[in-house]
Design a protein around this motif. Structure first.
Motif, PDB file in Angstrom:
ATOM      1  N   GLU A  83       0.927  -1.186  -0.039  1.00  0.00           N
ATOM      2  CA  GLU A  83       0.028   0.176  -0.091  1.00  0.00           C
ATOM      3  C   GLU A  83       1.012   1.365   0.135  1.00  0.00           C
ATOM      4  O   GLU A  83       0.470   2.300  -0.844  1.00  0.00           O
ATOM      5  CB  GLU A  83      -0.989  -0.099   1.228  1.00  0.00           C
ATOM      6  N   GLU A  84       1.911   1.240   0.610  1.00  0.00           N
ATOM      7  CA  GLU A  84       2.865   2.387   0.727  1.00  0.00           C
ATOM      8  C   GLU A  84       3.555   2.806  -0.696  1.00  0.00           C
ATOM      9  O   GLU A  84       3.826   3.838  -1.223  1.00  0.00           O
ATOM     10  CB  GLU A  84       4.007   2.253   1.810  1.00  0.00           C
ATOM     11  N   GLY A  85       3.851   1.637  -1.477  1.00  0.00           N
ATOM     12  CA  GLY A  85       4.049   1.704  -2.916  1.00  0.00           C
ATOM     13  C   GLY A  85       5.667   1.893  -3.365  1.00  0.00           C
ATOM     14  O   GLY A  85       5.947   1.592  -4.591  1.00  0.00           O
ATOM     15  N   SER A  86       6.494   2.197  -2.251  1.00  0.00           N
ATOM     16  CA  SER A  86       7.834   2.385  -2.801  1.00  0.00           C
ATOM     17  C   SER A  86       8.653   0.890  -3.178  1.00  0.00           C
ATOM     18  O   SER A  86       9.530   1.042  -4.023  1.00  0.00           O
ATOM     19  CB  SER A  86       8.684   2.857  -1.703  1.00  0.00           C
ATOM     20  N   TYR A  87       7.905  -0.191  -2.803  1.00  0.00           N
ATOM     21  CA  TYR A  87       8.382  -1.477  -3.406  1.00  0.00           C
ATOM     22  C   TYR A  87       8.309  -1.612  -4.773  1.00  0.00           C
ATOM     23  O   TYR A  87       9.433  -2.349  -5.401  1.00  0.00           O
ATOM     24  CB  TYR A  87       7.377  -2.467  -2.770  1.00  0.00           C
ATOM     25  N   LEU A  88       7.805  -0.757  -5.584  1.00  0.00           N
ATOM     26  CA  LEU A  88       7.711  -0.796  -6.920  1.00  0.00           C
ATOM     27  C   LEU A  88       8.829   0.111  -7.424  1.00  0.00           C
ATOM     28  O   LEU A  88       9.081  -0.450  -8.813  1.00  0.00           O
ATOM     29  CB  LEU A  88       6.311  -0.278  -7.694  1.00  0.00           C
ATOM     30  N   GLU A  89       9.654   0.681  -6.866  1.00  0.00           N
ATOM     31  CA  GLU A  89      10.985   1.591  -7.180  1.00  0.00           C
ATOM     32  C   GLU A  89      10.439   2.212  -8.578  1.00  0.00           C
ATOM     33  O   GLU A  89      11.340   2.147  -9.680  1.00  0.00           O
ATOM     34  CB  GLU A  89      12.002   0.536  -7.285  1.00  0.00           C
ATOM     35  N   ALA A  90       9.525   3.035  -8.561  1.00  0.00           N
ATOM     36  CA  ALA A  90       9.450   3.762  -9.702  1.00  0.00           C
ATOM     37  C   ALA A  90      10.245   4.768 -10.132  1.00  0.00           C
ATOM     38  O   ALA A  90      10.317   5.568  -9.282  1.00  0.00           O
ATOM     39  CB  ALA A  90       7.650   4.304  -9.691  1.00  0.00           C
ATOM     40  N   VAL A  91      10.533   4.874 -11.268  1.00  0.00           N
ATOM     41  CA  VAL A  91      11.624   6.008 -11.623  1.00  0.00           C
ATOM     42  C   VAL A  91      10.963   6.505 -12.981  1.00  0.00           C
ATOM     43  O   VAL A  91      10.825   5.834 -13.987  1.00  0.00           O
ATOM     44  CB  VAL A  91      12.774   5.355 -11.786  1.00  0.00           C
ATOM     45  N   ILE A  92      11.138   7.808 -13.140  1.00  0.00           N
ATOM     46  CA  ILE A  92      10.606   8.315 -14.578  1.00  0.00           C
ATOM     47  C   ILE A  92      11.783   9.449 -14.911  1.00  0.00           C
ATOM     48  O   ILE A  92      12.341  10.478 -14.078  1.00  0.00           O
ATOM     49  CB  ILE A  92       9.374   8.979 -14.169  1.00  0.00           C
ATOM     50  N   ASP A  93      12.215   9.197 -16.019  1.00  0.00           N
ATOM     51  CA  ASP A  93      13.183  10.329 -16.751  1.00  0.00           C
ATOM     52  C   ASP A  93      12.688  10.721 -18.105  1.00  0.00           C
ATOM     53  O   ASP A  93      12.461   9.916 -18.844  1.00  0.00           O
ATOM     54  CB  ASP A  93      14.709   9.561 -17.100  1.00  0.00           C
ATOM     55  N   HIS A  94      12.224  12.021 -17.908  1.00  0.00           N
ATOM     56  CA  HIS A  94      11.391  12.830 -18.947  1.00  0.00           C
ATOM     57  C   HIS A  94      12.388  13.121 -20.082  1.00  0.00           C
ATOM     58  O   HIS A  94      13.879  13.027 -20.095  1.00  0.00           O
ATOM     59  CB  HIS A  94      10.917  14.065 -18.573  1.00  0.00           C
ATOM     60  N   ALA A  95      11.820  13.005 -21.449  1.00  0.00           N
ATOM     61  CA  ALA A  95      12.728  13.368 -22.424  1.00  0.00           C
ATOM     62  C   ALA A  95      13.382  14.565 -22.421  1.00  0.00           C
ATOM     63  O   ALA A  95      12.791  15.490 -22.095  1.00  0.00           O
ATOM     64  CB  ALA A  95      11.899  13.133 -23.805  1.00  0.00           C
ATOM     65  N   VAL A  96      14.908  14.569 -23.006  1.00  0.00           N
ATOM     66  CA  VAL A  96      15.575  15.681 -23.136  1.00  0.00           C
ATOM     67  C   VAL A  96      15.860  15.666 -24.642  1.00  0.00           C
ATOM     68  O   VAL A  96      17.094  14.970 -25.075  1.00  0.00           O
ATOM     69  CB  VAL A  96      16.827  15.655 -22.137  1.00  0.00           C
ATOM     70  N   PRO A  97      15.182  16.276 -25.437  1.00  0.00           N
ATOM     71  CA  PRO A  97      15.572  15.988 -27.040  1.00  0.00           C
ATOM     72  C   PRO A  97      16.923  16.785 -27.178  1.00  0.00           C
ATOM     73  O   PRO A  97      17.372  16.277 -28.346  1.00  0.00           O
ATOM     74  CB  PRO A  97      14.341  16.728 -27.764  1.00  0.00           C
ATOM     75  N   ASP A  98      17.062  17.798 -26.691  1.00  0.00           N
ATOM     76  CA  ASP A  98      18.440  18.699 -27.153  1.00  0.00           C
ATOM     77  C   ASP A  98      19.602  18.082 -26.410  1.00  0.00           C
ATOM     78  O   ASP A  98      20.634  18.780 -26.564  1.00  0.00           O
ATOM     79  CB  ASP A  98      18.140  19.866 -26.870  1.00  0.00           C
ATOM     80  N   ALA A  99      19.615  16.721 -25.675  1.00  0.00           N
ATOM     81  CA  ALA A  99      20.893  16.476 -25.048  1.00  0.00           C
ATOM     82  C   ALA A  99      21.507  15.831 -26.219  1.00  0.00           C
ATOM     83  O   ALA A  99      21.074  15.637 -27.355  1.00  0.00           O
ATOM     84  CB  ALA A  99      20.288  15.307 -23.936  1.00  0.00           C
ATOM     85  N   ALA A 100      22.967  15.361 -25.810  1.00  0.00           N
ATOM     86  CA  ALA A 100      23.753  14.956 -26.862  1.00  0.00           C
ATOM     87  C   ALA A 100      24.276  13.466 -26.398  1.00  0.00           C
ATOM     88  O   ALA A 100      25.171  13.482 -25.433  1.00  0.00           O
ATOM     89  CB  ALA A 100      24.864  15.844 -27.372  1.00  0.00           C
ATOM     90  N   PRO A 101      23.741  12.353 -26.913  1.00  0.00           N
ATOM     91  CA  PRO A 101      22.626  12.345 -27.761  1.00  0.00           C
ATOM     92  C   PRO A 101      21.240  12.502 -27.217  1.00  0.00           C
ATOM     93  O   PRO A 101      21.173  12.486 -25.887  1.00  0.00           O
ATOM     94  CB  PRO A 101      22.799  10.675 -28.167  1.00  0.00           C
ATOM     95  N   PRO A 102      20.334  12.742 -28.146  1.00  0.00           N
ATOM     96  CA  PRO A 102      18.961  12.966 -27.299  1.00  0.00           C
ATOM     97  C   PRO A 102      18.525  11.864 -26.564  1.00  0.00           C
ATOM     98  O   PRO A 102      18.754  10.609 -26.578  1.00  0.00           O
ATOM     99  CB  PRO A 102      18.174  12.927 -28.685  1.00  0.00           C
TER     100      PRO A 102
END
Length: 480
Positions: A83-102
């Motif tokens: 129920e607490e939820g951290s067991y899922l280890e959810a991670v989000i990295d949003h897109a960075v189109p202008d990174a090298a490489p994108p």
């Protein structure tokens, strides 16, 4: 005990595989309700279950009532964990189109692996058996469970399995989510069945290694999590012995004799200074009442272990007395550090039962080199005073144990979020724990979604955090 047939095993494994589609799609709240329902059912039948368990194990009502409470407590803990939820280890990295490489949009979490084979232990007929921590942690994350019952408590295993099945059905869990099989051949076939995605085991090194090898030799190998042998070394400094040797003797006696020494965390080797107060006080606390061991195999192993200890030149009995041909009695052997180092392979082998070995040392400076030769253990313990520099000993023990204690004795494993019950080989076959909140990690695998549309993402990875769980977003931990 009636062995399960190959046809019965195949039917149960097939049903577990079918149930996985439902359990993997179930919500955290639904699975938490399943676990709490099982806990409530077991609590309601505690008196009946304790009577059955005592008849099969002779562990005593007080010990067994406490173990029922631990078992239902574990079930409720894992309900809280999901129920607490951290067991899922959810991670989000949003897109960075202008990174090298994108950089694309990447979202990662854990998901259940599939049906789990749980091999019950002999020495904890509740907490590491049919409804124990392995079953609880697997069900918590959405893995169906098939338990291979231990032959040391067959009637109890069947009754607990019946109550678990009844509770799960009443709470709305899908058919096939839980089952019990019996018999050695059924256990071997279970770990090899293609529907099984992971295995867990608590028991001997030989038994665990045999199952681990079979799990690895499958056409599609599966992870296997075994909790095996452990000697749990203890170091008592000169200052600690001088300050409280008598009290330490009482604590050691209580720990190594607890449950007739049939604990995986029993302190099996204790390093004490020459002429220690602990050794002098210990005989007064070592009982002479015989206690039958849980199984014939454990009894045979205990007697063989004692014979190996007794055969080492210089080994002497300093507390208790050897049994005749009757039921085993508690014993304490002692050797000096040089003898231990010379015969280390024999003297550091685990003897499961009511015995411990004192190793007398002349200088603490000699300990690290000997401790460094020990195999892995679940625990290691240091008894020291504030002025003691224990860093050299601690560094060695921390490399060889999964839990290091600085007070008390290792028997008694608290079921908490931070607990770790594992360690280097041969104490376990992996670096994961079989006790505590992170035991659930054994039965999950990572999955990453790249540039996935919002509508297909699991709820845990959607932008608005609809589950209100802890997540790491663009490198920063975000709490709900």
């Amino acid at each position: 005990m009636t062995d399960s047939t190959p046809a019965e095993l195949d039917r149960l494994a097939t049903a577990a595989a079918a149930a996985f589609a439902a359990t993997a799609a179930s919500t955290d709240a639904e699975r938490a309700a399943w676990l709490r329902a099982v806990a409530t059912e077991l609590d309601a039948h505690a008196h009946e279950l304790v009577a059955i368990a005592d008849g099969e194990t002779a562990l005593g009502e007080t010990r067994l009532r406490g173990e029922v409470a631990r078992t239902t407590g574990q079930l409720r803990l894992f309900a809280d964990v999901v129920e607490e939820g951290s067991y899922l280890e959810a991670v989000i990295d949003h897109a960075v189109p202008d990174a090298a490489p994108p950089r694309p949009d990447l979202r990662r979490m854990l998901r259940p692996v599939g049906p789990v084979a749980v091999f019950a232990a002999s020495n904890f007929p509740f907490a590491f058996s049919v409804a124990g921590g392995d079953t609880a942690s697997a069900l918590a994350v959405g893995c169906p469970v098939i338990v291979k019952a231990h032959p040391g408590h067959p009637e109890l295993s069947r009754r607990v399995a019946s109550l678990v099945s009844q509770a799960l059905a009443g709470a709305g869990a899908p058919d096939g989510v839980f089952a019990l099989v019996e018999g050695r051949e059924a256990g071997v076939a279970l770990i090899e069945h293609p529907a099984i995605a992971a295995g867990s085991f608590t028991g001997s090194v030989a038994g665990g290694r045999a199952l681990a090898d079979r799990a690895a030799a499958r056409p599609s190998p599966i992870p296997f999590f075994g909790e095996l042998g452990s000697i749990n070394p203890v170091v008592v400094t000169e200052a600690a012995d001088a300050a409280r040797g008598a009290a330490l003797a009482q604590g050691l006696a209580g720990s190594f004799q607890l449950g007739a020494g049939q604990f995986c965390t029993k302190p099996g080797i204790v390093f004490v200074p020459d002429g220690s107060a602990l050794e002098s006080a210990l005989p007064a606390h070592v009982g002479s009442a015989p206690h039958r061991l849980l199984t014939d195999a454990i009894d045979r192993g205990f007697r063989a272990g004692l014979a190996h200890l007794a055969a080492v030149p210089g080994a002497e009995v300093v507390a208790g007395r050897a049994a005749d041909d009757g039921i085993p009695q508690p014993l304490v052997y002692a050797v000096d550090l040089d003898t231990f180092a010379t015969h280390l392979e024999t003297l550091s082998a685990e003897v499961f039962g009511p015995v411990t070995l004192l190793v007398r040392y002349g200088s603490a400076a000699d300990l690290p080199a000997v401790l460094a030769r020990l195999e892995g253990s679940l625990t290691a313990t240091i008894h020291a005073e504030d002025a003691d520099d224990v860093t050299p000993v601690l560094d060695v023990l921390a490399a060889r144990a999964g839990r290091v204690l600085f007070a008390g004795w290792p028997t008694g494993v608290a079921v908490t979020w931070s607990q770790h019950h594992g360690g280097p080989w041969p104490s376990t076959t992996s670096q994961h724990t079989s006790v505590g909140a992170t035991a659930a990690r054994r039965f999950q695998r990572p999955i990453a979604y790249q540039d996935a549309p919002e509508r297909v993402l699991p709820a845990a990875l959607r932008e608005g955090n609809p589950l209100s769980i802890p997540r790491r977003v663009d490198g920063a931990l975000r709490l709900p």
